[in-house]
Design an enzyme around this catalytic site. Structure first.
Site, PDB file in Angstrom:
ATOM      1  N   ARG A   1       0.820  -1.218   0.000  1.00 48.94           N
ATOM      2  CA  ARG A   1       0.000   0.000   0.000  1.00 48.94           C
ATOM      3  C   ARG A   1       0.857   1.273   0.000  1.00 48.94           C
ATOM      4  O   ARG A   1       0.460   2.297  -0.559  1.00 48.94           O
ATOM      5  CB  ARG A   1      -0.924  -0.014   1.221  1.00 48.94           C
ATOM      6  CG  ARG A   1      -2.024   1.069   1.209  1.00 48.94           C
ATOM      7  CD  ARG A   1      -2.906   0.919   2.423  1.00 48.94           C
ATOM      8  NE  ARG A   1      -4.099   1.771   2.383  1.00 48.94           N
ATOM      9  CZ  ARG A   1      -4.461   2.610   3.339  1.00 48.94           C
ATOM     10  NH1 ARG A   1      -3.693   2.729   4.432  1.00 48.94           N
ATOM     11  NH2 ARG A   1      -5.558   3.327   3.250  1.00 48.94           N
TER      12      ARG A   1
ATOM     13  N   ILE B   1      -7.679   7.348  -0.652  1.00 46.01           N
ATOM     14  CA  ILE B   1      -7.486   5.914  -0.773  1.00 46.01           C
ATOM     15  C   ILE B   1      -8.306   5.287   0.351  1.00 46.01           C
ATOM     16  O   ILE B   1      -8.265   5.753   1.490  1.00 46.01           O
ATOM     17  CB  ILE B   1      -5.988   5.534  -0.670  1.00 46.01           C
ATOM     18  CG1 ILE B   1      -5.787   4.022  -0.851  1.00 46.01           C
ATOM     19  CG2 ILE B   1      -5.375   5.997   0.631  1.00 46.01           C
ATOM     20  CD1 ILE B   1      -4.313   3.617  -0.920  1.00 46.01           C
ATOM     21  N   SER B   2      -9.101   4.265   0.031  1.00 44.75           N
ATOM     22  CA  SER B   2      -9.990   3.666   1.031  1.00 44.75           C
ATOM     23  C   SER B   2      -9.199   3.059   2.185  1.00 44.75           C
ATOM     24  O   SER B   2      -8.052   2.634   2.025  1.00 44.75           O
ATOM     25  CB  SER B   2     -10.851   2.581   0.387  1.00 44.75           C
ATOM     26  OG  SER B   2     -11.753   3.135  -0.536  1.00 44.75           O
ATOM     27  N   ALA B   3      -9.844   2.997   3.336  1.00 45.56           N
ATOM     28  CA  ALA B   3      -9.252   2.333   4.493  1.00 45.56           C
ATOM     29  C   ALA B   3      -8.989   0.869   4.166  1.00 45.56           C
ATOM     30  O   ALA B   3      -9.695   0.255   3.354  1.00 45.56           O
ATOM     31  CB  ALA B   3     -10.184   2.445   5.694  1.00 45.56           C
ATOM     32  N   LEU B   4      -7.987   0.301   4.800  1.00 44.57           N
ATOM     33  CA  LEU B   4      -7.639  -1.099   4.564  1.00 44.57           C
ATOM     34  C   LEU B   4      -8.835  -2.031   4.753  1.00 44.57           C
ATOM     35  O   LEU B   4      -9.077  -2.931   3.942  1.00 44.57           O
ATOM     36  CB  LEU B   4      -6.517  -1.519   5.509  1.00 44.57           C
ATOM     37  CG  LEU B   4      -5.109  -1.052   5.158  1.00 44.57           C
ATOM     38  CD1 LEU B   4      -4.192  -1.223   6.366  1.00 44.57           C
ATOM     39  CD2 LEU B   4      -4.560  -1.807   3.966  1.00 44.57           C
TER      40      LEU B   4
END
Length: 228
Positions: A39, A65-68
């Site tokens: 990431r 960027i989306s959360a994990l």
């Protein structure tokens, strides 16, 4: 291997283990993919040290960027398999597409799958494309600059479609481009808050929907989304 890479690898492993313990990800293929994709390589330089904090991070131009955990949840909800053809709407930094490609288009695996990813913001399109190239996902992920709410008819039908931005309603072109028995995962709701992550299964002429819970995504910009 550089010290930085070792540290990032350790942080990634710990972050993924936390997602497993929290129940966000469960299947071996999703776990393997998230452990594989770095990431940190998909973030602006100033944010690399925060790569494995489970939170959305800004990537410029009002996007994140989306959360994990959200990447993992969406991958689980899509029920992905090697060889599938997948359409992503909203490339962002390219990270999400890389994770999906690790499941449907593993190197040297058969059948051959592919991910097509659409981005409407030119600067982010170039950012995602460069990130996918440097991490060697560009042979498995095709980046296209376009209005994602219109889908991509050229390569339809798709086994799976997912949208990384919230729409006021399900865009008709996406359901039209979805293969029979295919799945679509998309946030639906208001422009910034009170959104619901919806999974849609195409069954003959019917669309069967179920809710995956409340979410908060940036708005989907485009003809079948929100105005700029």
């Amino acid at each position: 291997m550089s010290t930085d890479k070792v540290v990032f690898n350790q942080e990634r492993t710990k972050a993924i283990e936390r997602l497993i313990q929290s129940g966000y990800i469960q299947t071996p293929k999703v776990i393997r993919a998230m452990k594989q994709v770095p990431r940190e390589e998909f973030l602006p330089q100033a944010l690399r040290e925060r790569a494995y904090i489970d939170t959305p991070l800004p990537i410029g131009y009002g996007q994140t960027i989306s959360a994990l955990h959200m990447v993992g949840m969406m991958a689980e909800a899509l029920n992905l398999s090697q060889g599938q053809i997948v359409l992503e709407v909203g490339s962002g930094s390219g990270y999400h597409a890389a994770v999906i490609a690790e499941i449907v288009a593993r190197q040297a695996a058969e059948p051959v799958g592919h991910v097509y990813t659409l981005e409407i913001i030119p600067e982010l399109f170039r950012f995602a494309k460069a990130n996918l190239r440097k991490t060697q996902y560009d042979q498995r992920v095709t980046s296209i600059l376009s209005d994602g709410s219109l889908g991509l008819p050229d390569h339809a039908p798709y086994d799976r479609i997912y949208v990384a931005a919230a729409a006021p309603k399900i865009p008709l072109p996406l359901t039209q481009q979805l293969r029979q028995k295919g799945l679509l995962v998309i946030p639906i709701g208001r422009r910034h808050f009170f959104q619901e992550l919806v999974r849609v299964k195409k069954d003959d002429e019917h669309l069967i929907q179920d809710s995956l819970g409340g979410v908060a995504f940036v708005p989907l910009i485009g003809k079948h989304g929100w105005k700029q």
